[in-house]
Design a protein around this motif. Structure first.
Motif, PDB file in Angstrom:
ATOM      1  N   ARG A   1      20.418 -30.855   0.646  1.00  0.00           N
ATOM      2  CA  ARG A   1      19.751 -30.917  -0.653  1.00  0.00           C
ATOM      3  C   ARG A   1      18.895 -29.696  -0.952  1.00  0.00           C
ATOM      4  NH1 ARG A   1      18.002 -36.563   0.820  1.00  0.00           N
ATOM      5  NH2 ARG A   1      16.119 -35.404   1.244  1.00  0.00           N
ATOM      6  N   LEU A   2      18.306 -29.091   0.084  1.00  0.00           N
ATOM      7  CA  LEU A   2      17.436 -27.937  -0.078  1.00  0.00           C
ATOM      8  C   LEU A   2      17.610 -27.062   1.155  1.00  0.00           C
ATOM      9  CD1 LEU A   2      15.146 -26.971  -2.013  1.00  0.00           C
ATOM     10  CD2 LEU A   2      13.559 -28.155  -0.516  1.00  0.00           C
ATOM     11  N   SER A   3      17.694 -25.761   0.972  1.00  0.00           N
ATOM     12  CA  SER A   3      17.866 -24.851   2.095  1.00  0.00           C
ATOM     13  C   SER A   3      16.494 -24.316   2.511  1.00  0.00           C
ATOM     14  CB  SER A   3      18.783 -23.702   1.669  1.00  0.00           C
ATOM     15  OG  SER A   3      18.902 -22.774   2.713  1.00  0.00           O
ATOM     16  N   ILE A   4      16.106 -24.602   3.772  1.00  0.00           N
ATOM     17  CA  ILE A   4      14.835 -24.117   4.305  1.00  0.00           C
ATOM     18  C   ILE A   4      15.105 -23.453   5.644  1.00  0.00           C
ATOM     19  CG2 ILE A   4      12.501 -24.673   5.065  1.00  0.00           C
ATOM     20  CD1 ILE A   4      12.661 -27.188   3.298  1.00  0.00           C
ATOM     21  N   GLY A   5      14.765 -22.169   5.727  1.00  0.00           N
ATOM     22  CA  GLY A   5      14.953 -21.423   6.958  1.00  0.00           C
ATOM     23  C   GLY A   5      13.626 -20.916   7.487  1.00  0.00           C
ATOM     24  N   ASN A   6      13.452 -20.975   8.789  1.00  0.00           N
ATOM     25  CA  ASN A   6      12.296 -20.378   9.448  1.00  0.00           C
ATOM     26  C   ASN A   6      12.683 -18.943   9.798  1.00  0.00           C
ATOM     27  OD1 ASN A   6       9.652 -20.478  10.620  1.00  0.00           O
ATOM     28  ND2 ASN A   6      10.633 -20.511  12.619  1.00  0.00           N
ATOM     29  N   VAL A   7      12.031 -17.980   9.148  1.00  0.00           N
ATOM     30  CA  VAL A   7      12.352 -16.561   9.356  1.00  0.00           C
ATOM     31  C   VAL A   7      11.193 -15.922  10.111  1.00  0.00           C
ATOM     32  CG1 VAL A   7      13.002 -14.380   8.272  1.00  0.00           C
ATOM     33  CG2 VAL A   7      13.618 -16.546   7.171  1.00  0.00           C
ATOM     34  N   THR A   8      11.511 -15.296  11.241  1.00  0.00           N
ATOM     35  CA  THR A   8      10.513 -14.622  12.063  1.00  0.00           C
ATOM     36  C   THR A   8      10.825 -13.138  12.083  1.00  0.00           C
ATOM     37  OG1 THR A   8      10.248 -16.600  13.436  1.00  0.00           O
ATOM     38  CG2 THR A   8       9.504 -14.504  14.378  1.00  0.00           C
ATOM     39  N   PHE A   9       9.801 -12.333  11.856  1.00  0.00           N
ATOM     40  CA  PHE A   9       9.917 -10.872  11.812  1.00  0.00           C
ATOM     41  C   PHE A   9       9.151 -10.286  13.000  1.00  0.00           C
ATOM     42  CE2 PHE A   9       9.989 -12.496   7.523  1.00  0.00           C
ATOM     43  CZ  PHE A   9      10.854 -11.700   6.801  1.00  0.00           C
ATOM     44  N   GLU A  10       9.786  -9.409  13.770  1.00  0.00           N
ATOM     45  CA  GLU A  10       9.051  -8.662  14.782  1.00  0.00           C
ATOM     46  C   GLU A  10       8.109  -7.695  14.067  1.00  0.00           C
ATOM     47  OE1 GLU A  10      11.661  -6.728  17.577  1.00  0.00           O
ATOM     48  OE2 GLU A  10      12.215  -8.642  18.505  1.00  0.00           O
ATOM     49  N   PRO A  11       7.070  -7.190  14.745  1.00  0.00           N
ATOM     50  CA  PRO A  11       6.181  -6.236  14.098  1.00  0.00           C
ATOM     51  C   PRO A  11       6.959  -5.086  13.443  1.00  0.00           C
ATOM     52  CG  PRO A  11       5.276  -6.876  16.215  1.00  0.00           C
ATOM     53  CD  PRO A  11       6.659  -7.475  16.132  1.00  0.00           C
ATOM     54  N   GLY A  12       6.596  -4.782  12.199  1.00  0.00           N
ATOM     55  CA  GLY A  12       7.245  -3.699  11.465  1.00  0.00           C
ATOM     56  C   GLY A  12       8.545  -4.073  10.783  1.00  0.00           C
ATOM     57  N   CYS A  13       9.080  -5.245  11.055  1.00  0.00           N
ATOM     58  CA  CYS A  13      10.346  -5.667  10.446  1.00  0.00           C
ATOM     59  C   CYS A  13      10.102  -6.119   9.004  1.00  0.00           C
ATOM     60  CB  CYS A  13      10.956  -6.807  11.256  1.00  0.00           C
ATOM     61  SG  CYS A  13      12.490  -7.450  10.565  1.00  0.00           S
ATOM     62  N   ARG A  14      11.028  -5.753   8.126  1.00  0.00           N
ATOM     63  CA  ARG A  14      10.963  -6.210   6.743  1.00  0.00           C
ATOM     64  C   ARG A  14      12.369  -6.238   6.172  1.00  0.00           C
ATOM     65  NH1 ARG A  14       9.811  -0.891   8.375  1.00  0.00           N
ATOM     66  NH2 ARG A  14      10.530   0.622   6.871  1.00  0.00           N
ATOM     67  N   ASN A  15      12.533  -7.043   5.119  1.00  0.00           N
ATOM     68  CA  ASN A  15      13.843  -7.083   4.481  1.00  0.00           C
ATOM     69  C   ASN A  15      13.898  -6.064   3.349  1.00  0.00           C
ATOM     70  OD1 ASN A  15      12.464  -8.503   2.386  1.00  0.00           O
ATOM     71  ND2 ASN A  15      13.093 -10.462   3.231  1.00  0.00           N
ATOM     72  N   ASN A  16      15.109  -5.796   2.897  1.00  0.00           N
ATOM     73  CA  ASN A  16      15.316  -4.872   1.780  1.00  0.00           C
ATOM     74  C   ASN A  16      14.775  -5.496   0.499  1.00  0.00           C
ATOM     75  OD1 ASN A  16      16.796  -3.441   3.659  1.00  0.00           O
ATOM     76  ND2 ASN A  16      18.703  -3.475   2.498  1.00  0.00           N
ATOM     77  N   TRP A  17      14.593  -4.654  -0.492  1.00  0.00           N
ATOM     78  CA  TRP A  17      14.350  -5.157  -1.834  1.00  0.00           C
ATOM     79  C   TRP A  17      15.504  -6.084  -2.187  1.00  0.00           C
ATOM     80  CZ3 TRP A  17       9.906  -4.304  -4.394  1.00  0.00           C
ATOM     81  CH2 TRP A  17       9.117  -3.219  -4.015  1.00  0.00           C
TER      82      TRP A  17
END
Length: 136
Positions: free
Chosen positions: A36-52
């Motif tokens: 019914r709803l998509s929920i993800g736990n996203v973990t970033f290492e230090p300095g990690c980021r996603n693109n625009w």
């Protein structure tokens, strides 16, 4: 801090290989639900980021649970993120999010359902743009 030393409120999951091409640095993904709803736990290492990127039609909600991170909409100042912060990302808004350079960061990514919803991945956040944030 190694992944096995980082304690997250929700399970960290495995390396986010399916979306690795849209991230600078290492992220981890554990889908908590897709019913019914998509929920993800996203973990970033230090300095990690996603693109625009842009969420077409549905938008996204970030529920920050651990560490320190950033969120920025195109043309606006960056926002610092901490546990307990909530970010409501409307559809059609170009943005990025990720960890501070010296901290792990975790958020729950809630995809707002909508007919025809999709994500459009764009250019990376440049090293120059990101380096400027570390002085904040």
């Amino acid at each position: 801090m190694e992944k096995n030393e980082f304690k997250s409120l929700f399970p960290t999951g495995g390396k986010n290989d399916a979306f690795a091409q849209y991230f600078i640095g290492q992220s981890y993904l554990k889908m908590l639900t897709t019913e019914r709803l998509s929920i993800g736990n996203v973990t970033f290492e230090p300095g990690c980021r996603n693109n625009w990127h842009i969420h077409h039609k549905g938008g996204q909600i970030l529920l920050c649970t651990d560490g320190r991170g950033y969120y920025q909409e195109w043309g606006k100042p960056v926002q610092k993120l901490h546990p307990g912060d909530v970010v409501n990302i409307p559809p059609e808004v170009k943005h990025w999010h990720g960890a501070a350079p010296d901290s792990w960061f975790t958020h729950l990514a809630v995809e707002v359902p909508a007919p025809g919803a999709s994500n459009e991945w764009l250019e990376p956040v440049s090293e120059e743009e990101y380096a400027q944030l570390s002085v904040l």
